[in-house]
Design a protein around this motif. Structure first.
Motif, PDB file in Angstrom:
ATOM      1  N   GLN A   1       0.803  -1.222   0.000  1.00  0.00           N
ATOM      2  CA  GLN A   1       0.000   0.000   0.000  1.00  0.00           C
ATOM      3  C   GLN A   1       0.838   1.275   0.000  1.00  0.00           C
ATOM      4  N   THR A   2       1.952   1.276   0.744  1.00  0.00           N
ATOM      5  CA  THR A   2       2.639   2.545   0.972  1.00  0.00           C
ATOM      6  C   THR A   2       3.964   2.691   0.234  1.00  0.00           C
ATOM      7  N   SER A   3       4.492   1.623  -0.332  1.00  0.00           N
ATOM      8  CA  SER A   3       5.771   1.745  -1.021  1.00  0.00           C
ATOM      9  C   SER A   3       5.840   0.742  -2.162  1.00  0.00           C
TER      10      SER A   3
END
Length: 153
Positions: A23-25
């Motif tokens: 999700q974030t990277s």
């Protein structure tokens, strides 16, 4: 190196690389496991992400996710420099010049990296070397723009 080459290199180091929904990277290294975001569309982009994660494996220690910490930011930059040198390097810039590449798009394609990765590498090299650097009888200029000149002796 291609994505497949980097996967082989990771395997030889005993690293497990899996493509997963992140999700974030785009990539994450935990111990000897590397996660690459599953929906990255090209092998070229995956190679750039995997190279950076390998850079973390070789150059960083501990949890560096909090980039507000100066030491974590330094480790992040060290891992990125490792990836830039591994995928491009000054020799890669010179070879792209010798091959006849005349713009960032041609150079990125020749080096098998994304244009964004190439630009980030050039910015990093500009910060590290300043105006220019000599390498293998060439001068690579970073300021005012990228240029390569063969030294005449």
């Amino acid at each position: 190196m291609t994505y497949e080459d980097l996967l082989t290199a990771a395997d030889q180091e005993g690293l497990l690389v899996k493509e997963q929904p992140l999700q974030t990277s785009d990539g994450l290294l935990i111990n000897k496991r590397i996660a690459i975001r599953k929906n990255i569309s090209t092998h070229t982009e995956k190679a750039c992400v995997l190279a950076e994660e390998l850079g973390h494996y070789y150059t960083t220690s501990g949890n560096i996710l909090d980039q507000n910490e100066v030491t974590n930011r330094k480790q992040e930059l060290r891992a990125r420099l490792w990836a830039y040198n591994h995928q491009i390097g000054l020799i890669g810039i010179i070879r792209a010049y010798e091959h006849g590449c005349r713009n960032a798009s041609e150079m990125a394609e020749y080096l098998n990296v994304t244009e964004e990765f190439l630009q980030d590498a050039l910015n990093c090299y500009r910060s590290k070397y300043g105006i220019c650097v000599e390498c293998d009888n060439y001068i690579v200029f970073f300021i005012p723009a990228l240029a390569v000149m063969k030294r005449v002796t």
